[in-house]
Design an enzyme around this catalytic site. Structure first.
Site, PDB file in Angstrom:
ATOM      1  N   LYS A 187      -9.700  10.860  -6.454  1.00  0.00           N
ATOM      2  CA  LYS A 187      -9.504  11.639  -5.227  1.00  0.00           C
ATOM      3  C   LYS A 187      -8.223  12.457  -5.345  1.00  0.00           C
ATOM      4  O   LYS A 187      -8.271  13.665  -5.452  1.00  0.00           O
ATOM      5  CB  LYS A 187      -9.444  10.700  -4.024  1.00  0.00           C
ATOM      6  CG  LYS A 187     -10.745   9.942  -3.842  1.00  0.00           C
ATOM      7  CD  LYS A 187     -10.521   8.525  -3.393  1.00  0.00           C
ATOM      8  CE  LYS A 187     -11.815   7.742  -3.473  1.00  0.00           C
ATOM      9  NZ  LYS A 187     -11.625   6.368  -3.031  1.00  0.00           N
ATOM     10  N   PHE A 199     -24.148  -3.950   0.116  1.00  0.00           N
ATOM     11  CA  PHE A 199     -24.607  -2.575   0.371  1.00  0.00           C
ATOM     12  C   PHE A 199     -24.938  -1.806  -0.907  1.00  0.00           C
ATOM     13  O   PHE A 199     -25.736  -0.886  -0.899  1.00  0.00           O
ATOM     14  CB  PHE A 199     -23.576  -1.798   1.208  1.00  0.00           C
ATOM     15  CG  PHE A 199     -22.184  -1.770   0.614  1.00  0.00           C
ATOM     16  CD1 PHE A 199     -21.295  -2.795   0.859  1.00  0.00           C
ATOM     17  CD2 PHE A 199     -21.779  -0.716  -0.187  1.00  0.00           C
ATOM     18  CE1 PHE A 199     -20.009  -2.774   0.312  1.00  0.00           C
ATOM     19  CE2 PHE A 199     -20.505  -0.672  -0.733  1.00  0.00           C
ATOM     20  CZ  PHE A 199     -19.616  -1.711  -0.488  1.00  0.00           C
ATOM     21  N   ARG A 216     -21.058   3.206   6.782  1.00  0.00           N
ATOM     22  CA  ARG A 216     -19.800   2.468   6.924  1.00  0.00           C
ATOM     23  C   ARG A 216     -19.887   1.722   8.255  1.00  0.00           C
ATOM     24  O   ARG A 216     -19.391   2.147   9.270  1.00  0.00           O
ATOM     25  CB  ARG A 216     -18.597   3.422   6.921  1.00  0.00           C
ATOM     26  CG  ARG A 216     -18.410   4.140   5.588  1.00  0.00           C
ATOM     27  CD  ARG A 216     -17.544   3.413   4.591  1.00  0.00           C
ATOM     28  NE  ARG A 216     -18.163   2.443   3.719  1.00  0.00           N
ATOM     29  CZ  ARG A 216     -17.704   2.155   2.501  1.00  0.00           C
ATOM     30  NH1 ARG A 216     -16.670   2.762   2.003  1.00  0.00           N
ATOM     31  NH2 ARG A 216     -18.281   1.225   1.785  1.00  0.00           N
ATOM     32  N   TYR A 223      -3.970   6.282 -29.412  1.00  0.00           N
ATOM     33  CA  TYR A 223      -3.973   4.994 -28.705  1.00  0.00           C
ATOM     34  C   TYR A 223      -2.619   4.788 -28.028  1.00  0.00           C
ATOM     35  O   TYR A 223      -2.528   4.320 -26.900  1.00  0.00           O
ATOM     36  CB  TYR A 223      -4.264   3.849 -29.673  1.00  0.00           C
ATOM     37  CG  TYR A 223      -4.465   2.541 -28.935  1.00  0.00           C
ATOM     38  CD1 TYR A 223      -5.745   2.146 -28.555  1.00  0.00           C
ATOM     39  CD2 TYR A 223      -3.381   1.739 -28.577  1.00  0.00           C
ATOM     40  CE1 TYR A 223      -5.936   0.980 -27.834  1.00  0.00           C
ATOM     41  CE2 TYR A 223      -3.566   0.575 -27.860  1.00  0.00           C
ATOM     42  CZ  TYR A 223      -4.838   0.189 -27.499  1.00  0.00           C
ATOM     43  OH  TYR A 223      -5.024  -0.952 -26.781  1.00  0.00           O
ATOM     44  N   PHE A 275      -9.037  -1.301   3.078  1.00  0.00           N
ATOM     45  CA  PHE A 275     -10.092  -0.607   2.345  1.00  0.00           C
ATOM     46  C   PHE A 275     -10.855  -1.681   1.575  1.00  0.00           C
ATOM     47  O   PHE A 275     -10.280  -2.714   1.230  1.00  0.00           O
ATOM     48  CB  PHE A 275      -9.499   0.464   1.405  1.00  0.00           C
ATOM     49  CG  PHE A 275     -10.578   1.219   0.676  1.00  0.00           C
ATOM     50  CD1 PHE A 275     -11.390   2.104   1.361  1.00  0.00           C
ATOM     51  CD2 PHE A 275     -10.816   1.002  -0.665  1.00  0.00           C
ATOM     52  CE1 PHE A 275     -12.424   2.767   0.710  1.00  0.00           C
ATOM     53  CE2 PHE A 275     -11.843   1.667  -1.330  1.00  0.00           C
ATOM     54  CZ  PHE A 275     -12.649   2.559  -0.637  1.00  0.00           C
ATOM     55  N   THR A 276     -12.135  -1.440   1.306  1.00  0.00           N
ATOM     56  CA  THR A 276     -12.996  -2.495   0.728  1.00  0.00           C
ATOM     57  C   THR A 276     -12.378  -3.148  -0.511  1.00  0.00           C
ATOM     58  O   THR A 276     -12.187  -4.369  -0.552  1.00  0.00           O
ATOM     59  CB  THR A 276     -14.386  -1.918   0.359  1.00  0.00           C
ATOM     60  OG1 THR A 276     -14.184  -0.737  -0.417  1.00  0.00           O
ATOM     61  CG2 THR A 276     -15.203  -1.574   1.596  1.00  0.00           C
ATOM     62  N   ASP A 335      -1.004   3.097  -0.444  1.00  0.00           N
ATOM     63  CA  ASP A 335      -2.246   3.505  -1.101  1.00  0.00           C
ATOM     64  C   ASP A 335      -2.378   5.003  -0.844  1.00  0.00           C
ATOM     65  O   ASP A 335      -2.658   5.437   0.273  1.00  0.00           O
ATOM     66  CB  ASP A 335      -3.426   2.725  -0.504  1.00  0.00           C
ATOM     67  CG  ASP A 335      -4.765   3.087  -1.156  1.00  0.00           C
ATOM     68  OD1 ASP A 335      -4.843   4.153  -1.801  1.00  0.00           O
ATOM     69  OD2 ASP A 335      -5.719   2.300  -0.999  1.00  0.00           O
TER      70      ASP A 335
HETATM   71  C1  LIG Z   1     -11.303   5.129  -3.311  1.00  0.00           C
HETATM   72  C2  LIG Z   1     -10.215   4.343  -2.775  1.00  0.00           C
HETATM   73  C3  LIG Z   1      -9.696   3.236  -3.477  1.00  0.00           C
HETATM   74  C4  LIG Z   1     -10.285   2.753  -4.776  1.00  0.00           C
HETATM   75  O1  LIG Z   1     -10.213   3.718  -5.770  1.00  0.00           O
HETATM   76  P1  LIG Z   1     -11.289   3.742  -6.967  1.00  0.00           P
HETATM   77  O2  LIG Z   1     -10.790   4.824  -7.854  1.00  0.00           O
HETATM   78  O3  LIG Z   1     -12.625   4.040  -6.349  1.00  0.00           O
HETATM   79  O4  LIG Z   1     -11.275   2.413  -7.603  1.00  0.00           O
HETATM   80  C5  LIG Z   1      -8.642   2.545  -2.913  1.00  0.00           C
HETATM   81  N1  LIG Z   1      -8.127   2.909  -1.725  1.00  0.00           N
HETATM   82  C6  LIG Z   1      -8.597   3.958  -1.026  1.00  0.00           C
HETATM   83  C7  LIG Z   1      -7.977   4.309   0.289  1.00  0.00           C
HETATM   84  C8  LIG Z   1      -9.659   4.708  -1.507  1.00  0.00           C
HETATM   85  O5  LIG Z   1     -10.138   5.727  -0.800  1.00  0.00           O
END
Ligand SMILES: *Cc1c(COP(=O)(O)O)cnc(C)c1O
Length: 481
Positions: free
Chosen positions: A265, A454, A388, A80, A132-133, A222
């Protein structure tokens, strides 16, 4: 330079890895694909994975891992608090990003949540190259407003500008002057997701950083799609072409105050985290991590994933590893362009983006052309992409549609997952669809959720166009699935 050319002049991306674990795929007959998409209410998120041949929905959490990542996961240290796995990752982050503090989070949006909770108050303004969303949703949730300062070229679908992710630095300087005290941070997004995985240039980042420092406003990057941006800096930016990926990485990080990323990613795993230098923001952010994500040595991640990220970040410093995604995408984009299919150019990272506004210009934006194209692409090839466009927007306060600036169908390229012949198949089916684009019709909502519609929305076709498309496919490819 590490690129490999074919003696006969062909431009084919060469896999720099071998495949040693495989997963069987199903390719359903076209008539069954029609049944499945109807069962899924014309929403590709509601399909079952077993009914999909090529899943090009996303690059998130579905990239192939290396043998070294898998091996590292076997010797993770479960605790932990005080896990050795965490300290290994922290060391790697320090070395690669050159930043002293690493705060773990369960994924990218976890980082966005705590950063917004700490820094954004009602009435604040957060300038950025593009939203970004999830990034925008958290800023808005805290009462802030997002101002996009993307240079106009960024929204031109067909272009030869190598850096469509660049931010308008003149506009940024003016904005920081005008809204003194109301800007908690400036956000730059690497490999700008929603405009087709497009990179920023090093010069643009440096200028942005200098303006932020002059106004004493933190620059937050980001870095979720930074690996593609690093590759493009190496290949397209005069200033970076003689540097190693590791050197470019360090030069980029040196311009920023806070860097967060989704390890679904960056790092070929699952998870996320925030890297930062010593500052008065470190302690309050740590408290929010503990409250929202988990203790500081796991942050909501499994220790196995933490080990995988550490190895994955190291491997990201290898050009022959990070070149694979963009090279496959460039191949797909070039082949589709040759066949006259409208795609976003130049090829970016993340995936190949079809321009639905030119693919199906007969479908008005209110009938969700990019979503209709996504459904048609599933019928034509068992291929799942991600809309998109207008469907991914939400209605305004009066209930009117917000028409998207771009209507794109993203065919994501999970890294090192697909083979060349699978990509050739996708190119072939998209080309068939383009030849038959007049058969594609619009969609309307049967059930429209209020938030992020969506994901869970249910849609219906506005005519029997799907049956006609299926019949035509059966006639044209009578011996094929
Ligand atoms: C995917 C993504 C996020 C969010 O990451 P999650 O791991 O899906 O929560 C934020 N910013 C960008 C540019 C992304 O591509």
């Amino acid at each position: 330079m590490e690129t490999i050319s074919f003696f006969d002049g062909r431009k084919i991306p060469l896999e720099r890895h071998k495949v040693r674990i495989v997963q069987k795929l199903n390719l359903l007959p076209v008539e069954e694909r029609l049944v499945r998409i109807k069962e899924a209410s014309n929403n590709l998120y509601l399909l079952r994975n077993k009914d999909i041949f090529l899943d090009m929905l996303s690059d998130s959490g579905v990239n192939a891992m290396s043998d070294r990542q898998q091996a590292a996961m076997m010797q993770a240290d479960d605790a932990y608090a005080g896990s050795e796995s965490f300290f290994r990752l922290e060391r790697t982050v320090r070395d690669i990003f050159g930043m002293d503090h690493f705060l773990p989070a369960h994924q990218g949006r976890g980082c966005e949540k705590v950063i917004a909770d700490l820094l954004v108050k009602p009435g604040d303004i957060v300038p950025m190259n593009y939203h970004f969303t999830t990034s925008k949703a958290h800023i808005v949730r805290c009462g802030g407003e997002v101002v996009e300062l993307l240079l106009p070229e960024g929204l031109v679908c067909q272009s030869n500008n190598p850096f469509k992710g660049d931010l308008d630095t003149k506009a940024l300087a003016k904005l920081l002057e005008k809204y003194k005290g109301r800007v908690p941070f400036v956000r730059v997004e690497a490999g700008t997701n929603l405009i087709g995985g497009q990179p920023f240039s090093f010069d643009n980042l440096k200028e942005t950083s200098a303006i932020c420092r002059k106004h004493d406003v933190p620059l937050v990057m980001d870095a979720s799609l930074l690996q593609d941006n690093l590759y493009f800096l190496k290949m397209r930016d005069e200033e970076c072409k003689d540097l190693s990926i590791r050197e470019i990485m360090r030069a980029v990080c040196d311009q920023c105050d806070i860097i967060y990323f989704s390890a679904r990613k960056l790092g070929f795993a699952r998870g996320g985290g925030i890297c930062m230098r010593e500052s008065e923001l470190v302690d309050p952010l740590k408290e929010l991590i503990v409250l929202n994500e988990g203790f500081l040595t796991y942050g909501g991640m499994s220790v196995r994933e933490i080990e995988a990220i550490a190895v994955g970040l190291e491997e990201t410093m290898d050009l022959s590893v990070i070149s694979q995604g963009p090279e496959f995408i460039a191949y797909m984009v070039a082949e589709l362009e040759k066949r006259g299919v409208p795609v976003v150019t130049p090829a970016g990272g993340l995936g190949c983006h079809l321009d639905a506004s030119r693919f199906v210009p007969h479908i008005p934006q209110e009938q969700y052309p990019a979503a209709a194209l996504a459904v048609a692409t599933y019928i034509a090839g068992g291929i799942r992409g991600m809309e998109r466009g207008t469907l991914s927007e939400s209605r305004d306060a009066d209930g009117n549609e917000t028409l998207a600036e771009m209507e794109l169908l993203r065919l994501a390229m999970p890294r090192r997952v697909f083979t060349m012949s699978q990509i050739d198949y996708a190119i072939d089916r998209v080309t068939w669809l383009y030849e038959n684009r007049d058969l594609i019709g619009g969609l309307c909502f049967e059930h429209e959720p209020k938030i992020l519609r969506f994901f869970l929305g249910k849609l219906a076709p506005l005519s029997d166009w799907q049956e006609k498309l299926t019949e035509k496919f059966s006639r044209d490819l009578s011996n094929s699935l």
